[in-house]
Motif scaffolding. Structure first.
Motif: not given
Length: 303
Positions: A42-44, A46-48, A50-51, A92, A94-95, A124
């Motif tokens: 993921e981009d961030t 938080q998104e990672m 969450g997934a 917050d 980015t990855t 990715r």
């Protein structure tokens, strides 16, 4: 601020000797082998995070173990709790920013990462390239018959094949078939590497490495500009010396292939390959490999 040495990413389908090779390379005195970080899914951050819930929660284990080891110097339940707080504090970011922080932490060593999830989509892989324009990529390949058979025999392997949509509908009914996953990931890697400088990439068949580790480990080191001497080679023959070559504490037990974690010792042996011809034992309908799978395998030198 320096971002440390650009990482080495091993791009692969699962069950392709990646855990073993990454741990071996990670024992080189100029490298730092990590578990599966999976940061670029993921981009961030938080998104990672969450997934990575439900059945995907184990994909966070590698990052938790790495943070625990690098920032607490140990992998214990308390250190894993600290790693969770470390993630929350950076949620917050980015990855790519997170990965650069890890690179700085291990500098001057170079991270070796073999997260198979990286190879699932071009997006990715493009995230990696955007974060690390100078990264190097080792495309590790295994014969489609042996990779598929290994996946289907693995505990939970059929679930993995299902979750990755490796289902053939072409015969008018559904058949679980891991050759779909083998083709999709290796095709994606090839398409991505077509956009990368030749000096930043190398292809390697896993069977060749296992049959002649000294020759191919030396080739990899020469390509990466790493030193090559007897002590470095001896160190790489002991992937079991990695601090990640065992099960982690409760809450972060994995981060790598469970079979490797059970037995991380390298034993040189002759590895043969299966055939691209004939019926596939995991299919109930006596079908063989698809023509496009055979074509791609042929391009890698398989028969």
């Amino acid at each position: 601020m320096t971002n440390g040495c650009p990482p080495l990413f091993i791009l692969c389908a699962p069950r392709s000797f990646t855990s073993l090779l990454a741990a071996m390379l990670g024992q080189h005195p100029e490298a730092y082998g990590v578990p599966e970080l999976n940061l670029f899914v993921e981009d961030t951050l938080q998104e990672m995070v969450g997934a990575m819930t439900d059945v995907y929660a184990i994909q966070l284990h590698g990052l938790l173990r790495t943070v625990a080891e690098l920032y607490a110097g140990e992998q214990t339940i308390d250190a894993i709790d600290m790693a969770h707080r470390w993630i929350v504090k950076r949620i917050d970011m980015t990855t790519g920013e997170i990965y650069k922080e890890l690179c700085r932490r291990v500098a001057p060593l170079r991270i070796v990462d073999k997260s198979p999830a990286n190879s699932a989509t071009l997006r990715r892989l493009e995230r990696i390239s955007q974060a690390f324009p100078d990264a190097c990529y080792l495309h590790l390949i295994r014969h489609p018959f042996d990779m598929s058979k290994s996946l289907m025999n693995l505990q939970g392997g059929q679930i993995m094949a299902t979750l990755t949509n490796s289902i053939d509908h072409s015969q008018g009914y559904e058949v679980l078939d891991p050759q779909i996953l083998w083709y999709r990931l290796n095709r994606t890697v090839c398409d991505f590497l077509a956009t990368v400088s030749d000096r930043q990439q190398m292809k390697l068949r896993g069977e060749d490495l296992l049959n002649d580790p000294k020759q191919y480990l030396q080739l990899i080191c020469q390509w990466l500009g790493w030193s090559w001497h007897d002590s470095a080679y001896e160190a790489m023959l002991h992937p079991d010396d990695s601090v990640y070559a065992r099960f982690g504490p409760f809450g972060a037990q994995l981060g790598n292939d469970p079979n490797f974690l059970k037995s991380p010792i390298f034993k040189q042996r002759h590895v043969s390959t299966g055939s691209l011809l004939g019926a596939l034992p995991w299919r109930p309908d006596n079908q063989g490999f698809f023509p496009h799978v055979i074509e791609l395998a042929n391009s890698f030198g398989y028969e």
